[in-house]
Design an enzyme around this catalytic site. Structure first.
Site, PDB file in Angstrom:
ATOM      1  N   ASP A 179      -7.511 -11.822  -3.250  1.00 52.23           N
ATOM      2  CA  ASP A 179      -7.202 -10.407  -3.026  1.00 52.23           C
ATOM      3  C   ASP A 179      -7.352  -9.683  -4.366  1.00 52.23           C
ATOM      4  OD1 ASP A 179      -6.359 -11.669  -0.645  1.00 52.23           O
ATOM      5  OD2 ASP A 179      -4.734 -10.223  -0.342  1.00 52.23           O
ATOM      6  N   LYS A 242      -8.518  -3.957   2.194  1.00 52.07           N
ATOM      7  CA  LYS A 242      -7.054  -4.022   2.265  1.00 52.07           C
ATOM      8  C   LYS A 242      -6.488  -2.739   1.683  1.00 52.07           C
ATOM      9  CE  LYS A 242      -3.343  -6.812   0.104  1.00 52.07           C
ATOM     10  NZ  LYS A 242      -3.011  -8.066  -0.596  1.00 52.07           N
ATOM     11  N   LYS A 278      -6.984  -5.498   6.336  1.00 55.80           N
ATOM     12  CA  LYS A 278      -5.628  -5.967   6.018  1.00 55.80           C
ATOM     13  C   LYS A 278      -4.756  -4.815   5.533  1.00 55.80           C
ATOM     14  CE  LYS A 278      -3.065  -9.126   2.947  1.00 55.80           C
ATOM     15  NZ  LYS A 278      -3.143 -10.216   1.947  1.00 55.80           N
TER      16      LYS A 278
HETATM   17  O1  LIG Z   1       0.044  -7.843   0.101  1.00 56.30           O
HETATM   18  C1  LIG Z   1       1.199  -7.746   0.450  1.00 56.30           C
HETATM   19  C2  LIG Z   1       2.212  -6.875  -0.139  1.00 56.30           C
HETATM   20  O2  LIG Z   1       2.401  -7.157  -1.482  1.00 56.30           O
HETATM   21  C3  LIG Z   1       3.508  -7.025   0.595  1.00 56.30           C
HETATM   22  O3  LIG Z   1       4.231  -5.861   0.489  1.00 56.30           O
HETATM   23  P1  LIG Z   1       5.718  -5.785   1.090  1.00 56.30           P
HETATM   24  O4  LIG Z   1       6.585  -6.573   0.140  1.00 56.30           O
HETATM   25  O5  LIG Z   1       6.055  -4.316   1.085  1.00 56.30           O
HETATM   26  O6  LIG Z   1       5.708  -6.381   2.449  1.00 56.30           O
END
Ligand SMILES: O=C[C@H](O)COP(=O)(O)O
Length: 342
Positions: A179, A242, A278
């Protein structure tokens, strides 16, 4: 040196992207050139495809995205959607205090989210590169992928050779998916070719690993810019686009996700290439997850409703989804203690 590296790697990657752009990927759509011929005619085309993207009507997109969240779902569809959401989850921990212990716990949870056998495992566990070996070992043979953020996540503000080394190291350690973050400064300054070059270089560094390109939509300011960044990322070789790192507010929203889904749809019609999506950051409830699934179904169709093409990036969503699944099964909510803490 940095310039030479970028020039050398990216020129090759740009040519490859151009070639792929012409060919499509054999999934059936008839590739249309989407302005590429025009770009060829202008002279700059020898290196870059056409980055132009349609402008987005803010009111329309926000209304449509909100409207698609108001669908009432029958119990069966809801249960199927919730299980699908579990199977599409990149269970994430991206904190400075992350440890092997925390990642091991997360891996267990990703492989066996619930004692009931009809609840599927998650798609991936997403961690910083240093923790990739821990996750890789813990997930071995389970089918759950290891995703790693790289390219100086979350700011992306390291020189390109450092970012490339970050990606190569994460892949060497066992990451199945990378990512990356785009250069938002370059995007905001209109340096689209630099954004493209960097993504193309990272794609090349990924080797067999899949590449998810994080736009950090909360920093891009307008839907038009999100749409253009989506186009650039897809042209440069992204396997997924994403929304966010989860470190910037706003992160994923239904409206920004809809803009990106429409970009994926139009890219597919133009090239035949299938790109995944994503949304990530701030997705915490089962209700939100179902809303996103409706957006995908209505924009891209059932073909995209698979973990190969749609993921949720989330650190705390899983428990709410499991809670709602239990509620649908038993008619009652389980106490918070019933589920392990993330
Ligand atoms: O890629 C995923 C994010 O870092 C997750 O974010 P979150 O902690 O708000 O679910």
């Amino acid at each position: 040196m940095g310039f030479r590296l970028r020039g050398t790697i990216c020129y090759r990657a740009a040519w490859r992207a151009m070639a792929a752009y012409g060919k499509g990927n054999g999934h059936g759509a008839e590739p249309l050139p989407l302005g590429v011929q025009g770009a060829w005619a202008t002279g700059r085309a020898a290196k870059y495809p056409d980055f132009s993207a349609p402008s987005v009507d803010r009111v329309m997109v926000e209304e449509r995205a909100a409207g698609l969240g108001k669908r009432s779902l029958k119990k069966e569809a809801k249960v199927a959607g919730l299980k699908l959401a579990v199977s599409m989850m990149d269970l994430t921990t991206l904190e400075g205090k992350d440890s092997s212990g925390k990642v091991l716990q997360l891996c267990q949870k990703a492989m066996h989210p619930h004692e009931r056998a009809d609840v599927p495992s998650c798609a991936a566990v997403c961690v910083y590169p240093k923790l990739v070996p821990t996750a890789k070992k813990a997930l071995e043979g389970s089918g759950v992928k290891v995703a790693s953020v790289a390219t100086a996540f979350p700011s992306g503000l390291s020189p390109l050779p450092v970012k490339i080394a970050d990606v190569r190291e994460a892949v060497a350690l066992g990451a199945d998916e990378i990512d990356m973050v785009i250069d938002r400064g370059a995007m905001l300054s209109g340096e689209y070719e630099a954004v493209f070059d960097e993504i193309a270089a990272v794609k090349e560094a990924c080797g067999p690993a899949h590449l998810k390109v994080i736009l950090e939509t909360g920093e891009l300011g307008t839907y038009d810019r999100v749409r253009k960044a989506s186009q650039i990322a897809m042209l440069a070789g992204a396997d997924f686009i994403k929304t966010s790192t989860g470190k910037v507010t706003p992160a994923a929203t239904p409206a920004v996700t809809l803009v990106m889904l429409e970009a994926i749809r139009d890219f597919y019609y133009a090239t035949g290439k299938i790109i995944g999506m994503k949304p990530a950051g701030g997705i915490r409830t089962a209700k939100q997850a179902l809303h996103y699934l409706v957006l995908v179904k209505e924009t891209l169709g059932d073909g995209w409703l698979t973990p190969d093409l749609f993921r949720f990036g989330a650190s705390t969503l899983l428990n709410d989804v499991l809670m709602q699944l239990e509620k649908e099964r038993t008619g009652a909510y389980q106490g918070g203690d019933y589920f392990s803490k993330d």
